[in-house]
Motif scaffolding. Structure first.
Motif, PDB file in Angstrom:
ATOM      1  N   GLU A 129       0.616  -1.060  -0.050  1.00 25.77           N
ATOM      2  CA  GLU A 129      -0.080  -0.396   0.064  1.00 25.77           C
ATOM      3  C   GLU A 129       0.763   1.163  -0.011  1.00 25.77           C
ATOM      4  OE1 GLU A 129      -4.491   1.504   2.590  1.00 25.77           O
ATOM      5  OE2 GLU A 129      -3.756  -0.787   2.038  1.00 25.77           O
ATOM      6  N   VAL A 130       0.502   2.033  -0.530  1.00 27.41           N
ATOM      7  CA  VAL A 130       1.005   3.649  -0.391  1.00 27.41           C
ATOM      8  C   VAL A 130       0.255   5.400  -0.558  1.00 27.41           C
ATOM      9  CG1 VAL A 130       2.101   4.883  -2.588  1.00 27.41           C
ATOM     10  CG2 VAL A 130       2.689   2.344  -2.255  1.00 27.41           C
ATOM     11  N   VAL A 131       0.940   5.877   0.509  1.00 31.15           N
ATOM     12  CA  VAL A 131       0.416   7.162   0.582  1.00 31.15           C
ATOM     13  C   VAL A 131       0.633   7.860  -0.131  1.00 31.15           C
ATOM     14  CG1 VAL A 131       0.704   7.617   2.931  1.00 31.15           C
ATOM     15  CG2 VAL A 131      -1.200   8.141   2.099  1.00 31.15           C
ATOM     16  N   PHE A 132      -0.155   9.174  -1.136  1.00 25.94           N
ATOM     17  CA  PHE A 132       0.989  10.350  -1.211  1.00 25.94           C
ATOM     18  C   PHE A 132       1.422  11.441   0.610  1.00 25.94           C
ATOM     19  CE2 PHE A 132      -0.549   9.168  -5.809  1.00 25.94           C
ATOM     20  CZ  PHE A 132       0.940   8.227  -5.980  1.00 25.94           C
ATOM     21  N   ILE A 133       1.587  11.439   0.002  1.00 31.35           N
ATOM     22  CA  ILE A 133       1.916  13.286   1.519  1.00 31.35           C
ATOM     23  C   ILE A 133       1.794  14.367   0.991  1.00 31.35           C
ATOM     24  CG2 ILE A 133       3.023  12.988   3.232  1.00 31.35           C
ATOM     25  CD1 ILE A 133       3.457  10.634   3.424  1.00 31.35           C
ATOM     26  N   ASP A 134       1.963  15.158   1.258  1.00 25.91           N
ATOM     27  CA  ASP A 134       1.828  16.647   1.069  1.00 25.91           C
ATOM     28  C   ASP A 134       2.550  17.182   2.182  1.00 25.91           C
ATOM     29  OD1 ASP A 134       2.640  19.326   0.903  1.00 25.91           O
ATOM     30  OD2 ASP A 134       0.542  19.876   1.474  1.00 25.91           O
ATOM     31  N   PRO A 135       3.753  17.178   2.569  1.00 23.87           N
ATOM     32  CA  PRO A 135       4.784  17.418   3.876  1.00 23.87           C
ATOM     33  C   PRO A 135       4.702  18.586   4.213  1.00 23.87           C
ATOM     34  CG  PRO A 135       6.367  17.184   1.680  1.00 23.87           C
ATOM     35  CD  PRO A 135       5.349  17.222   1.403  1.00 23.87           C
ATOM     36  N   THR A 136       4.910  18.684   5.797  1.00 19.87           N
ATOM     37  CA  THR A 136       4.779  19.909   6.640  1.00 19.87           C
ATOM     38  C   THR A 136       6.216  20.304   6.921  1.00 19.87           C
ATOM     39  OG1 THR A 136       2.614  19.898   7.688  1.00 19.87           O
ATOM     40  CG2 THR A 136       4.092  20.717   8.802  1.00 19.87           C
ATOM     41  N   ALA A 137       6.265  21.439   5.992  1.00 16.62           N
ATOM     42  CA  ALA A 137       7.480  21.766   6.643  1.00 16.62           C
ATOM     43  C   ALA A 137       7.936  22.788   7.144  1.00 16.62           C
ATOM     44  CB  ALA A 137       7.466  23.083   4.527  1.00 16.62           C
ATOM     45  N   ASN A 138       9.368  23.183   8.233  1.00 16.71           N
ATOM     46  CA  ASN A 138       9.027  24.540   8.995  1.00 16.71           C
ATOM     47  C   ASN A 138       9.610  25.188   8.183  1.00 16.71           C
ATOM     48  OD1 ASN A 138      12.037  25.072   7.943  1.00 16.71           O
ATOM     49  ND2 ASN A 138      12.639  23.228   9.810  1.00 16.71           N
ATOM     50  N   ASP A 139       9.713  26.881   8.859  1.00 22.40           N
ATOM     51  CA  ASP A 139       9.477  28.087   8.595  1.00 22.40           C
ATOM     52  C   ASP A 139      10.503  27.954   7.811  1.00 22.40           C
ATOM     53  OD1 ASP A 139       7.899  28.820  10.260  1.00 22.40           O
ATOM     54  OD2 ASP A 139       8.676  29.379  11.610  1.00 22.40           O
ATOM     55  N   LEU A 169       6.177  13.630  -0.985  1.00 21.77           N
ATOM     56  CA  LEU A 169       6.472  12.704  -0.103  1.00 21.77           C
ATOM     57  C   LEU A 169       6.221  11.357  -0.626  1.00 21.77           C
ATOM     58  CD1 LEU A 169       9.164  11.403   2.036  1.00 21.77           C
ATOM     59  CD2 LEU A 169       7.425  12.213   3.969  1.00 21.77           C
ATOM     60  N   ILE A 170       6.247  10.196  -0.289  1.00 29.41           N
ATOM     61  CA  ILE A 170       5.867   9.253  -0.215  1.00 29.41           C
ATOM     62  C   ILE A 170       5.859   8.008   0.540  1.00 29.41           C
ATOM     63  CG2 ILE A 170       5.335   7.037  -1.900  1.00 29.41           C
ATOM     64  CD1 ILE A 170       6.604  10.686  -3.392  1.00 29.41           C
ATOM     65  N   ASN A 171       5.477   6.960   1.181  1.00 28.34           N
ATOM     66  CA  ASN A 171       4.969   6.269   2.159  1.00 28.34           C
ATOM     67  C   ASN A 171       4.864   4.661   1.597  1.00 28.34           C
ATOM     68  OD1 ASN A 171       4.416   5.855   5.362  1.00 28.34           O
ATOM     69  ND2 ASN A 171       6.022   4.973   4.313  1.00 28.34           N
ATOM     70  N   TRP A 172       5.486   4.176   1.434  1.00 32.18           N
ATOM     71  CA  TRP A 172       5.622   3.101   1.053  1.00 32.18           C
ATOM     72  C   TRP A 172       5.594   1.484   2.080  1.00 32.18           C
ATOM     73  CZ3 TRP A 172       9.602  -0.595  -0.671  1.00 32.18           C
ATOM     74  CH2 TRP A 172       9.207  -1.902  -1.678  1.00 32.18           C
ATOM     75  N   GLN A 173       4.113   0.813   2.008  1.00 36.93           N
ATOM     76  CA  GLN A 173       4.694  -0.427   2.933  1.00 36.93           C
ATOM     77  C   GLN A 173       4.501  -1.480   2.822  1.00 36.93           C
ATOM     78  OE1 GLN A 173       2.092   0.686   6.294  1.00 36.93           O
ATOM     79  NE2 GLN A 173       2.884   2.934   6.397  1.00 36.93           N
ATOM     80  N   HIS A 174       5.620  -2.606   2.843  1.00 42.72           N
ATOM     81  CA  HIS A 174       5.098  -3.698   2.055  1.00 42.72           C
ATOM     82  C   HIS A 174       5.374  -4.425   3.443  1.00 42.72           C
ATOM     83  CE1 HIS A 174       5.204  -6.799  -0.243  1.00 42.72           C
ATOM     84  NE2 HIS A 174       6.302  -6.766  -0.334  1.00 42.72           N
TER      85      HIS A 174
END
Length: 352
Positions: A259-269, A298-303
């Motif tokens: 399973e894979v999730v697409f992420i809009d990553p949170t950035a600092n200042d 950012l992508i998180n792949w889980q296998h």
């Protein structure tokens, strides 16, 4: 003691190894070699020892990707059954890429396509492009010299994705660090050497495995997220599920389960994003730092298959939807002739 006295004291502090080493390799450095057996026979490699317990293997002939990686006795990376094979530059059709996917701490995907196989009026593209199956020309190796106060170590190489009539992209990669710091730094420069605009898609496929990845290991990322195939088709990435904690191996992931999730990553200042893994059982955390202006996805792949137990954390210029879909979405990046883009990442091993 005032601040000025503290500075003077720190400058006068002598390292414990002064007058006690004959060769810098006693502390760390770079050792190059050629593998002489197995599927990876003939691959040029370099073992890099930071002198902190962090050591890792760079595979020159596989796009200067990073294979094995350890912190003290703990392996950080997942390795596929085949491991790193000799480069196969023609494995750029269909799913051939999977035959040569060694896993490792880092497999680079791109440079002009990230995603599944596809064919359109602009050409035919296999899974995740061909850069990881391309040997590098090594142009610089800098060894440390602690006695002379030189603690930096680095390797620089050039990897080309090119053909007559174009496109012609060139990746200039520097992998560096300092003795005494448990950090890997990656500085990439991608230049269009051709005379026409060329698509750019780049994904850093970091692959983590046991024992860093184990039941209960925390997966660290922040941001808005969307399952690759939508919420209705997701079994792991659903609201209410604890998908940021590694499970035991699961039967659903035997064979091609994933399973894979697409992420809009949170950035600092400062625009910096941080992601990684934390395993309190072994007291170890690994962090990846990157700049969102360079790598906005950012992508998180889980296998979690039995015997194929891995999670991937993957900063990227685009989600792995392929060049065709990125073009249709008007999200495809183009490099103009002689234009260069740079990308910087840092991987840190931290005891917790």
């Amino acid at each position: 003691m005032n601040d000025e006295q503290k500075v003077d004291a720190s400058l006068s502090t002598e390292p414990g190894w002064k007058n006690k080493i004959s060769n810098p390799a006693q502390l760390g450095g770079i050792e190059t070699a050629i593998l002489d057996n197995g599927l990876g026979r003939g691959n040029r490699i370099a073992w890099i020892n930071t002198g902190t317990g962090l050591r890792y293997k760079v595979v020159f002939d596989r796009g200067m990707d990073i294979a094995d990686a350890f912190y003290n006795q703990y392996s950080l990376a997942w390795l596929s059954h085949g491991g790193f094979t000799a480069p196969q530059p023609q494995s750029d059709k269909g799913i051939d890429w999977l035959r040569t996917f060694g896993g490792g701490l880092l497999t680079t995907c791109g440079l002009s396509h990230v995603g599944g196989p596809e064919k359109d009026e602009f050409g035919e593209r296999g899974v995740h492009g061909q850069i990881s199956n391309t040997p590098a020309e090594i142009v610089s190796i800098i060894q440390p010299d602690p006695v002379a106060g030189k603690m930096d170590i680095s390797i620089t190489g050039i990897i080309k994705e090119t053909k007559v009539f174009g496109p012609s992209l060139e990746l200039r990669r520097t992998i560096s660090g300092r003795l005494g710091e448990p950090t890997i730094r990656i500085h990439d420069e991608v230049i269009n050497r051709g005379n026409t605009p060329t698509p750019l898609m780049l994904l850093y496929h970091f692959n983590f495995g046991y024992p860093l990845v184990d039941e209960g290991t925390e997966i660290l990322w922040k941001g808005q997220w969307q399952p690759r195939f939508g919420s209705k088709n997701a079994r792991i990435f659903r609201e209410g599920n604890d998908f940021k904690k590694c499970p035991a191996p699961i039967d659903d992931h035997l064979g091609t389960g994933e399973e894979v999730v697409f992420i809009d990553p949170t950035a600092n200042d400062s625009g910096e994003c941080t992601c990684g893994l934390s395993n309190t059982k072994i007291g170890l955390k690994v962090e990846i730092n990157f700049n969102k202006s360079e790598l906005p996805h950012l992508i998180n792949w889980q296998h979690w298959g039995k015997g194929e137990y891995v999670t991937g954390i993957e900063p990227a210029t685009n989600p792995p939807i392929g060049q065709a879909q990125a073009r249709a979405n008007k999200e495809l990046i183009f490099l103009y002739p002689y234009e260069t883009r740079t990308f910087d990442l840092a991987i840190n091993a931290l005891e917790i």
